[in-house]
Design a protein around this motif. Structure first.
Motif, short mmCIF file in Angstrom:
data_model
loop_
_atom_site.label_atom_id
_atom_site.label_comp_id
_atom_site.label_asym_id
_atom_site.label_seq_id
_atom_site.Cartn_x
_atom_site.Cartn_y
_atom_site.Cartn_z
N ILE A 419 4.42 1.68 1.03
CA ILE A 419 3.61 1.64 -0.29
C ILE A 419 2.67 0.63 -0.45
N THR A 420 1.37 0.87 -0.56
CA THR A 420 0.31 -0.12 -0.49
C THR A 420 -0.40 -0.04 -2.02
N VAL A 421 -0.31 -1.10 -2.93
CA VAL A 421 -0.98 -1.04 -4.21
C VAL A 421 -2.36 -1.76 -3.95
N GLU A 422 -3.42 -1.08 -4.31
CA GLU A 422 -4.66 -1.79 -4.01
C GLU A 422 -5.25 -2.12 -5.65
N ALA A 423 -4.97 -3.48 -5.63
CA ALA A 423 -5.31 -4.15 -6.94
C ALA A 423 -6.84 -4.88 -6.80
N GLU A 424 -7.40 -5.22 -7.85
CA GLU A 424 -8.74 -5.82 -7.72
C GLU A 424 -8.59 -7.20 -7.39
N ASP A 425 -7.47 -7.97 -7.05
CA ASP A 425 -7.43 -9.02 -6.65
C ASP A 425 -7.10 -9.01 -5.00
N MET A 426 -6.10 -8.36 -4.52
CA MET A 426 -5.65 -8.28 -3.30
C MET A 426 -4.77 -7.05 -3.16
N PRO A 427 -4.55 -6.42 -1.96
CA PRO A 427 -3.54 -5.31 -1.72
C PRO A 427 -2.23 -5.89 -1.56
N ARG A 428 -0.93 -5.21 -1.87
CA ARG A 428 0.22 -5.51 -1.70
C ARG A 428 0.88 -4.36 -1.13
N ASP A 429 1.75 -4.68 -0.17
CA ASP A 429 2.40 -3.65 0.64
C ASP A 429 3.95 -4.07 0.78
N ALA A 430 4.80 -2.97 0.87
CA ALA A 430 6.05 -2.99 1.42
C ALA A 430 6.62 -1.79 1.63
N ALA A 431 7.82 -1.70 2.50
CA ALA A 431 8.24 -0.40 3.17
C ALA A 431 9.53 -0.64 3.01
N GLY A 432 10.29 0.75 3.10
CA GLY A 432 11.65 0.81 2.94
C GLY A 432 12.28 1.91 3.66
N THR A 433 13.44 2.01 3.61
CA THR A 433 14.35 3.14 4.15
C THR A 433 15.49 3.32 3.44
N VAL A 434 16.01 4.50 3.89
CA VAL A 434 17.33 4.86 3.45
C VAL A 434 18.48 4.92 4.66
N PHE A 435 19.40 4.01 4.46
CA PHE A 435 20.40 4.00 5.48
C PHE A 435 21.35 5.33 5.36
N HIS A 436 22.36 5.63 6.33
CA HIS A 436 23.16 6.50 6.10
C HIS A 436 24.28 6.39 5.17
N ASP A 437 24.09 5.42 4.44
CA ASP A 437 25.02 5.15 3.44
C ASP A 437 24.46 5.87 2.01
N GLY A 438 23.11 6.29 2.17
CA GLY A 438 22.25 6.55 1.01
C GLY A 438 21.87 5.65 0.08
N LYS A 439 21.83 4.37 0.74
CA LYS A 439 21.31 3.14 -0.24
C LYS A 439 19.96 2.85 0.35
N PRO A 440 19.05 2.69 -0.70
CA PRO A 440 17.82 2.31 -0.33
C PRO A 440 17.57 0.94 0.25
N ARG A 441 16.74 0.51 0.99
CA ARG A 441 16.74 -0.93 1.34
C ARG A 441 15.13 -1.29 2.00
N VAL A 442 14.79 -2.36 1.49
CA VAL A 442 13.39 -3.02 1.92
C VAL A 442 13.39 -3.51 3.31
N ILE A 443 12.68 -2.94 4.15
CA ILE A 443 12.53 -3.28 5.54
C ILE A 443 11.08 -4.09 5.85
N GLU A 444 10.40 -4.21 5.00
CA GLU A 444 9.14 -5.01 5.45
C GLU A 444 8.56 -5.39 4.10
N ILE A 445 8.01 -6.54 3.99
CA ILE A 445 7.04 -7.07 3.07
C ILE A 445 6.08 -7.82 3.34
N ARG A 446 4.66 -7.56 3.05
CA ARG A 446 3.53 -7.94 3.54
C ARG A 446 3.48 -8.33 5.23
#
Length: 530
Positions: A419-446
């Motif tokens: 997900i990338t959020v385009e705001a008036e000051d700057m963009p912000r982004d992060a990525a995530g995945t779901v492991f086999h246990d079904g729990k969401p995790r963050v795998i990348e920030i900026r």
């Protein structure tokens, strides 16, 4: 977890009630509440679902009291009696049953055409009145006539099919009818003016919207073929009734057959009393088969949603099949939390939100995931937003939503949501995945790799990768009585930009955040919650 509870406030068949019970849903059958708004408002807060026909009016006042309500199911196609925008704002799914009474309604339209062509009701009344007016009731054949269908969706297409079988030529006006579909069902696609000029009989099968209101206005009626006959079994208000009466009186329109009216129940109407008008009391869906079909269908649809999250025939949310729902659920959670994280980091006005789906998730039903992501991003600004209302609210505020799908990718993970959020000051982004246990995790920030699970209370820190940061940071939290649950780190390069995503056991106050900000290596710290 207690069983979901459904209220049926209109007449539904015993078989439909039994479907709810067989699926393990607690159901109350109280059809008297459909016509008692005050009594309905007094009890609606007890229910997760509301099953209705046309008598119950789901108003903003009712929805304001519906603190538990998750779904309204309308046994039938029309949802005129439901305030859909208010339900959407509340996060309530509104379902209908668009196919359960399609054949019945189409057959009624065909019956009305025959009744018009042969003046059957008038001839019946005359004959049973002791008259034998054989020469008075001179009819017309339908064979070879041109039928103009306004609205060639589900019901309109059935009417066209039956009419072609009766040897009528069918022309259709419908902006959403593709040339391929027109050829498939055997109709000629035309513009509205062409239909008005050529049709011997016009039948309407469109919903009531601001664009279709009075689609047969005085001006449109004036452009019709002299001697035209008009059938309306769709919605009152599609035809200007006063202008139609004038056209009937003038002889320009040979006859009209109406099952629906602007005001219903129709005790008075401009069309009543004209010798070439046939009226029925909104009988389009009134067959035993149709009433049973829509009742059973709405019970199945509501049960599927309340028990598994499957969404079918929703007016205000994309469909999710029963098979998809279990697979989508953890990704919905991921999209919501990832969006919420970025939303909590953003103070400037948001211009756009881009959601990129990589790998297996790109092949899923991503519309629901996109709704969840937008909800998460906007929730810090709009506390009442929900997955149902989020897309509409984003559009109202001029926020551009961009969805990108990539079947493959460079990631080591099977599925990645970015997900990338385009705001008036700057963009912000992060990525995530779901492991086999079904729990969401963050795998990348900026753009920095990290591996972190979400927790109710977390601290996000951007810092310089220099010695001393971790020790001072941990000491400050310890001195403040804040216990660290997990500590996740990532960095671009040795000595370069770094991030920490830290789960803590409780909220962290502003004074502690100020102390963390004062650590020399810290560039920014933000408390986030999920």
């Amino acid at each position: 977890m207690p069983a979901p509870k459904v209220l049926i406030s209109d007449a539904l068949s015993e078989a439909a009630i039994q479907i709810f019970r067989d699926r393990g849903i607690d159901v109350d059958f109280r059809p008297e509440l459909g016509k008692d708004k005050e009594a309905l408002a007094a009890v609606i807060g007890l229910y997760d679902g509301l099953a209705i026909r046309s008598a119950t009016k789901v108003t903003p006042k009712i929805l304001a009291e519906a603190t538990r309500l998750r779904v309204v199911g309308r046994a039938g196609i029309g949802v005129d009696n439901v305030d859909v925008p208010a339900a959407t704002a509340k996060g309530v799914i509104v379902m209908n049953t668009p196919f359960g009474n399609s054949i019945t309604t189409a057959e009624h339209a065909i019956a009305m055409m025959f009744a018009l062509a042969r003046q059957i009701p008038q001839a019946d009344a005359s004959t049973q009145g002791g008259k034998w007016e054989k020469n008075r009731f001179m009819g017309v054949e339908l064979t070879g006539k041109t039928l103009g269908v306004i609205g060639c969706g589900n019901i309109g297409a059935i009417v066209a099919d039956r009419a072609i079988g009766l040897k009528l030529k069918v022309i259709a006006y419908d902006p959403f009818l593709s040339p391929e579909r027109a050829r498939e069902i055997g109709v000629e696609k035309v513009e509205l003016d062409g239909l008005l000029a050529r049709a011997d009989i016009i039948t309407l099968h469109v919903p009531m919207t601001e664009k279709t209101r009075n689609i047969l206005s005085a001006e449109a009626l004036a452009r019709t073929k002299p001697g035209v006959r008009i059938v309306n079994c769709a919605r009152g208000g599609l035809v200007d009734e006063v202008s139609l009466r004038a056209a009937l009186d003038a002889g320009h329109v040979a006859g009209a057959a109406f099952d629906v009216f602007v005001e219903e129940p129709a005790r008075e109407n401009p069309l009543f009393g004209h010798p070439n008008v046939i009226c029925t009391p909104h009988l389009g869906a009134s067959t035993n088969e149709a009433q049973e079909n829509v009742a059973l269908q709405v019970a199945e649809q509501m049960s599927d949603y309340l028990l598994s999250g499957a969404i079918t025939n929703a007016i205000n949310f994309p469909s999710i099949s029963a098979e998809e729902a279990p697979r989508l659920r953890p990704f919905v959670s991921l999209a919501d939390k990832l969006g919420s994280f970025l939303g909590q980091l953003t103070d400037a006005p948001i211009k756009g939100i881009r959601i990129t789906y990589e790998g297996e998730v790109a092949g899923m039903n991503t519309r629901a995931l996109t709704s969840a992501a937008v909800t998460g991003v906007l929730r810090p600004f709009l506390a009442e937003i929900n997955m149902v209302s989020a897309p509409a609210i984003a559009r109202e505020r001029g926020i551009v939503i961009d969805e990108v799908k990539r079947a493959g990718g460079d990631s080591d993970f099977e599925s990645v949501v970015r997900i990338t959020v385009e705001a008036e000051d700057m963009p912000r982004d992060a990525a995530g995945t779901v492991f086999h246990d079904g729990k969401p995790r963050v795998i990348e920030i900026r753009g920095i790799d990290i591996d972190a699970a979400f927790a109710p209370h977390m601290l996000y820190v951007r810092n310089h990768d220099k010695p001393g940061f971790i020790g001072r940071f941990g000491s400050l939290l310890g001195e403040a009585g804040v216990n660290i649950a997990t500590f996740n780190l990532g960095r671009e390069t040795e000595g370069g930009n770094a991030i920490a995503f830290v789960a803590v056991d409780g909220p962290v106050g502003p004074d502690v955040l100020d102390q963390i900000s004062a650590i020399p290596q810290v560039k920014r710290v933000r408390a986030v919650s999920f």
